[in-house]
Enzyme design. Structure first.
Site, short mmCIF file in Angstrom:
data_model
loop_
_atom_site.label_atom_id
_atom_site.label_comp_id
_atom_site.label_asym_id
_atom_site.label_seq_id
_atom_site.Cartn_x
_atom_site.Cartn_y
_atom_site.Cartn_z
N LYS A 1 40.13 45.98 46.13
CA LYS A 1 39.67 47.37 46.27
C LYS A 1 40.71 48.31 45.67
CE LYS A 1 38.41 50.88 49.65
NZ LYS A 1 38.05 51.19 51.03
N LYS B 1 35.60 46.29 44.24
CA LYS B 1 35.14 47.66 44.43
C LYS B 1 36.09 48.62 43.75
CE LYS B 1 34.68 51.05 48.03
NZ LYS B 1 35.02 51.44 49.37
C1 PBG Z 1 36.86 53.09 53.47
C2 PBG Z 1 35.78 53.10 52.47
C3 PBG Z 1 35.65 53.95 51.37
C4 PBG Z 1 34.49 53.57 50.71
C5 PBG Z 1 33.92 52.53 51.42
N1 PBG Z 1 34.76 52.24 52.49
C6 PBG Z 1 36.45 55.13 50.97
C7 PBG Z 1 37.84 54.95 50.57
O1 PBG Z 1 38.38 53.86 50.49
O2 PBG Z 1 38.46 56.00 50.34
C8 PBG Z 1 33.98 54.19 49.46
C9 PBG Z 1 32.55 53.93 49.16
C10 PBG Z 1 31.99 54.78 48.09
O3 PBG Z 1 32.68 55.55 47.40
O4 PBG Z 1 30.77 54.68 47.90
N2 PBG Z 1 36.35 52.89 54.76
#
Ligand code: PBG
Length: 323
Positions: free
Chosen positions: A196, A248
């Protein structure tokens, strides 16, 4: 290999039936996970301005919304809470009567066959918006993974079908596996947000999830320009016991997806995040692109690169209009 004029690749593109039969990549509702936002103390569906077509669901209307999602043919949702009970540790997320537990219960009661995957993090529940407990200037890794274990057990007791840790703490998969196994949930799978990135594509999500982050997440999420490290992150999560790995965001990271695919035998998910969604929606609204065809092309590309599962805000559109 035969060459032109013996080889004519256009022979197999000549008619639509043949093209359908020879298509190498297919996307169906079996592949899609629909992320949803549930807000407590909200009366009506609230549109998310930066994500046209996406709404925050009021907690009290979650049952009806889940029934509709299930009726449309969606197989799985990923739940995100929009909390009005934030504190500096995000403790509402491991309260047995907190929003996270209540929304999972309500969703499972409304449609027991619909899979509920619990996003497991703290940023929607902390007053500072970070994904864990702050000690000094930094998110404290080992304290945070203990809390992730607590939250996972509460989600499991509420009926979650899968735990999806997204905090990017070291050792989070092992900590969660240990906590689940120690509480009688050894059968519950973990889908790890394993590679991520600290991405600018999460911008619209932070508005959707009501996350008031000050600063950034670069001390725990990955540098977007690192590829080798992304493989290491995924392989580490596999070694800690993850059942499914995730990359992601999706589209800017297809190289990572295909390399993780080559290095692991686990099922692989990809998250087409809020910014990817918003770019397509706004470009289509401006008349610049054909939305349905672009969605098809992006989801198809993500699958072709190696994803078995795709998290996408377009899931409901696909359920209604077909792929
Ligand atoms: C954190 C989380 C995020 C997203 C999913 N889980 C935000 C981040 O890491 O700042 C982002 C999902 C998206 O942008 O669609 N719980």
């Amino acid at each position: 290999m035969a060459l032109f004029p013996t080889a004519r690749l256009r022979r197999l593109r000549a008619n639509p039936t043949l093209r359908d039969m020879l298509r190498e990549t297919k996307v169906s509702l079996d592949d899609l996970i629909y992320p949803i936002f549930i807000e407590e103390e909200l009366d009506d569906f609230a549109p998310v301005e930066s994500m046209p077509g996406v709404h925050r669901i009021p907690e009290k209307k979650l049952g009806a919304a889940i029934k509709e999602i299930h009726r449309a043919g969606i197989k799985a949702v990923m739940t995100f809470g929009v909390s009005r009970h934030k504190d500096d540790t995000g403790s509402d997320s491991w309260n047995e009567n907190g929003l996270l537990a209540r929304m999972i219960k309500r969703a499972k009661d409304a449609a027991p066959e619909l899979l509920v995957i619990s996003d497991t993090c703290f940023c929607e529940y902390t007053s500072h918006g970070h994904c864990g407990v702050i000690h000094g200037e930094d998110v404290h890794n080992d304290h945070t993974i203990e809390n992730l274990g607590r939250q996972s057990v509460v989600a499991a007791r509420a009926g979650a079908d899968m735990i999806a840790p997204s905090a990017m703490m070291d050792g989070q998969v092992a900590a969660i596996r240990g906590a689940l196994d120690g509480s009688g949930f050894s059968g519950l799978p973990i889908m790890a947000y394993s590679s991520k990135f600290a991405s600018a594509f999460y911008g619209p999500f932070r508005a959707a999830a009501g996350c008031d982050l000050k600063g950034d997440r670069k001390a725990y999420q990955m540098d977007p320009l690192n590829g080798r490290e992304a493989i290491r992150e995924s392989l580490t999560d596999e070694a800690e016991g993850a059942d499914i790995l995730m990359v992601k965001p999706a589209l800017p990271y297809l190289d990572v997806l295909s390399q993780v695919r080559a290095h692991s035998l686990l099922p692989l998910a990809a998250y087409q995040v809020s910014g990817e969604y918003a770019m397509i929606k706004f470009a289509a609204m401006a008349g610049a692109i054909d939305e349905h065809r672009v969605v098809r092309e992006t989801l198809g590309g993500i699958k072709r690169a190696g994803a078995d599962l795709i998290l996408t805000y377009f899931a409901m559109d696909i359920a209604r209009q077909g792929f």
